[in-house]
Design a protein around this motif. Structure first.
Motif, mmCIF file in Angstrom:
data_model
loop_
_atom_site.group_PDB
_atom_site.id
_atom_site.type_symbol
_atom_site.label_atom_id
_atom_site.label_comp_id
_atom_site.label_asym_id
_atom_site.label_seq_id
_atom_site.Cartn_x
_atom_site.Cartn_y
_atom_site.Cartn_z
ATOM 1 N N SER A 190 0.808 -1.222 0.000
ATOM 2 C CA SER A 190 0.000 0.000 0.000
ATOM 3 C C SER A 190 0.839 1.270 0.000
ATOM 4 N N LEU A 191 2.154 1.144 -0.097
ATOM 5 C CA LEU A 191 3.023 2.302 0.087
ATOM 6 C C LEU A 191 2.861 3.363 -0.998
ATOM 7 N N LEU A 192 2.468 2.950 -2.212
ATOM 8 C CA LEU A 192 2.321 3.914 -3.300
ATOM 9 C C LEU A 192 0.883 4.383 -3.492
ATOM 10 N N ASN A 193 -0.052 3.761 -2.789
ATOM 11 C CA ASN A 193 -1.450 4.210 -2.932
ATOM 12 C C ASN A 193 -2.088 4.595 -1.607
ATOM 13 N N VAL A 223 10.301 18.373 1.352
ATOM 14 C CA VAL A 223 9.565 18.040 0.134
ATOM 15 C C VAL A 223 8.063 18.126 0.415
ATOM 16 N N PRO A 224 7.338 18.998 -0.274
ATOM 17 C CA PRO A 224 5.895 19.103 -0.033
ATOM 18 C C PRO A 224 5.129 17.945 -0.668
ATOM 19 N N ASN A 225 3.947 17.685 -0.147
ATOM 20 C CA ASN A 225 3.006 16.728 -0.747
ATOM 21 C C ASN A 225 3.568 15.312 -0.873
ATOM 22 N N LEU A 226 4.276 14.884 0.150
ATOM 23 C CA LEU A 226 4.816 13.527 0.174
ATOM 24 C C LEU A 226 3.713 12.497 0.407
ATOM 25 N N LYS A 227 3.825 11.397 -0.283
ATOM 26 C CA LYS A 227 2.979 10.242 0.034
ATOM 27 C C LYS A 227 3.803 9.156 0.718
ATOM 28 N N THR A 228 5.018 8.945 0.239
ATOM 29 C CA THR A 228 5.931 7.966 0.833
ATOM 30 C C THR A 228 7.364 8.372 0.538
ATOM 31 N N GLY A 229 8.255 8.137 1.509
ATOM 32 C CA GLY A 229 9.679 8.345 1.292
ATOM 33 C C GLY A 229 10.390 7.008 1.227
ATOM 34 N N ALA A 230 11.443 6.943 0.421
ATOM 35 C CA ALA A 230 12.218 5.705 0.334
ATOM 36 C C ALA A 230 12.839 5.352 1.676
ATOM 37 N N ASP A 231 13.177 6.367 2.465
ATOM 38 C CA ASP A 231 13.756 6.091 3.790
ATOM 39 C C ASP A 231 12.741 5.414 4.704
ATOM 40 N N LEU A 232 11.450 5.709 4.519
ATOM 41 C CA LEU A 232 10.417 5.032 5.299
ATOM 42 C C LEU A 232 10.338 3.561 4.913
#
Length: 485
Positions: A190-193, A223-232
């Motif tokens: 679910s990380l990208l949606n 970074v504005p409007n983040l949904k997911t970070g690679a570090d997460l």
């Protein structure tokens, strides 16, 4: 604890240095480091003095603590403490580590959707700069997994099972790997949606950072409007891998295997979804607009040891080395580069971070990062409480000497000296026996412990480097010198 640079930082830096030279704290003693590389010796001396300057007063309402946030706040932040804890342990700040990590673990709650307090101050309260109430606060989602991993690293270093067995920590572990992931929609598929703000206050005020950043899905705050970070994604992988290791240490092998498989799903998604085949680099964020981008974040892919492909690791290291990052990010790099076969660059970072001309070098993470970079990185000292053992391996392109004395670990205290790249000694000056695995780069046919032949074994590391090693038991008050030929 926002990554910013301003005049106040420079003024604080000057004030801190003035305090250090006027009133060097009496507790700045004990562990000592010497080296034929005098620049590294000086870097350690500076870092030790600077780090110990940040020790808080044990009578403060919060209990024992050290500065691990923006200095004017008299506070400690989850990310910073997780990073600084090994350096703190090396410097004898075990009570501070124990207390701060306990406070973070204890303050996880359902009313905060299983977040803790991102930052606490010496009064023992959530720092007002990041917290208004349980519905309105700032929180970076990688933090729970970072603290989970830090508590495991504390156990491995100290041998203190409190960090993995105490009910405060077992509750934190269980809530983090289950309820927290569910509450913040962090399953691997679910990380990208996932929604960008799954637990936002109602009504939602986009201009209020305590609404907009209540569950920021990254440590990258610009970074504005983040949904997911690679570090997460990397933090999730490390958190579940750590929980698997904790379960395995308790003999819960079936559960450990299940969580190891869950962790691997995140690593698979990182490699499948986040690698940019055009630039041969990882993307670091995914926005609400459905597009990938690149900013900060690569540091944590390596910090959380989420990358296994050495070609991609080399590309990532090269990109990190090609730019100048803020000191918070840079403070992670000495250990990262030592751990990834780039020793000269790691040394460069140690000298850069400790250089008087480096802007904001007084930020607390810097000095603690230098200490860990030298001891775990260059000296290659790694304890493992599961086997009451320690490994050492000298990471240097020269052939000089380096030694550390009065180093606390595994409930004892040791001195370690590397004399060139073919001889190391360990003096157990504490009260507990340890197993020592003395490792040396190169293929050698013979090993000697205090002049007597001992079996020599061979392995190859992830980078294809040949390593020879010998294992011996070192009893209390025993000194052993191992050499290879």
């Amino acid at each position: 604890m926002n990554f910013q640079s301003s005049l106040i930082h420079r003024l604080l830096a000057a004030a801190v240095m003035l305090c250090i030279f006027i009133n060097l704290p009496a507790f700045a003693q004990d562990v000592k480091f010497t080296s034929s590389d005098k620049k590294i010796e000086q870097a350690f001396a500076w870092a030790k003095d600077m780090a110990l300057h940040y020790k808080g007063h044990p009578a403060d309402p919060a209990g024992p603590w050290y500065e691990s946030a923006l200095p004017p706040r008299d506070a400690f932040c989850m990310r910073d403490v997780s990073h600084q804890s090994i350096g703190g342990e090396i410097l004898g700040l075990k009570r501070e580590n124990n207390n701060m990590l306990t406070l973070f673990a204890r303050n996880i709650s359902a009313s905060k959707n299983w977040c803790s307090y991102w930052e606490m101050n010496k009064a023992g309260k959530p720092a007002p700069e990041d917290y208004r109430n349980d519905r309105e606060f700032w929180y970076n989602l990688p933090a729970n997994f970072d603290v989970l991993n830090a508590s495991w690293r504390m156990y491995l270093w100290t041998g203190n099972k409190y960090y993995i067995n105490d009910p405060i920590f077992t509750n934190f572990q269980e809530k983090t790997v289950k309820d927290y992931i569910n509450a913040w929609v962090l399953s691997s598929d679910s990380l990208l949606n996932r929604p960008a703000h799954p637990n936002a206050p109602v009504p939602f005020n986009e201009s209020d950072p305590f609404h907009r950043c209540r569950g920021l899905p990254s440590y990258s705050e610009g970074v504005p409007n983040l949904k997911t970070g690679a570090d997460l994604v990397a933090a999730l992988y490390r958190g579940l891998s750590t929980y698997s290791a904790i379960l395995a240490s308790k003999g819960k092998l079936a559960e450990a295997k299940a969580y190891a498989l869950k962790a691997e799903k995140y690593r698979h998604r990182l490699e499948a979804d986040w690698w940019d085949t055009k630039d041969n680099l990882y993307f670091t964020y995914y926005g609400k607009d459905g597009k990938f981008g690149r900013d900060e974040g690569e540091t944590f892919l390596l910090w959380f040891d989420a990358l296994k492909d050495t070609t991609r690791i080399k590309q990532t290291l090269s990109h990190l080395a090609s730019k100048t990052w803020n000191v918070e990010n840079t403070s992670y790099l000495p250990l990262i580069f030592y751990n990834n076969n780039s020793w000269d660059k790691a040394r460069d970072y140690l000298l850069y971070l400790s250089d008087k001309n480096t802007e904001r070098r007084e930020y607390p993470e810097v000095s603690f990062g230098v200490i860990e970079g030298i001891v775990q990185g260059m000296m290659g000292i790694t304890p493992n409480a599961r086997s009451q053992s320690i490994t050492t391996i000298y990471k240097t392109t020269g052939n000089g000497d380096a030694g550390i004395s009065n180093l606390p670990l595994l409930g004892t205290m040791i001195n370690v000296v590397h004399q060139g790249t073919q001889q190391s000694s360990l003096n157990n000056i504490g009260k507990l026996q340890i197993m020592w695995k003395a490792m040396f780069y190169g293929t050698y046919k013979q090993a000697y412990a205090n002049g007597r032949p001992v079996p020599v074994k061979h392995v190859t590391d992830n980078w294809g480097k040949h390593i020879s090693f010998a294992e011996v038991t070192v009893k209390p008050n025993q000194h052993i010198k191992i050499s290879v030929k």
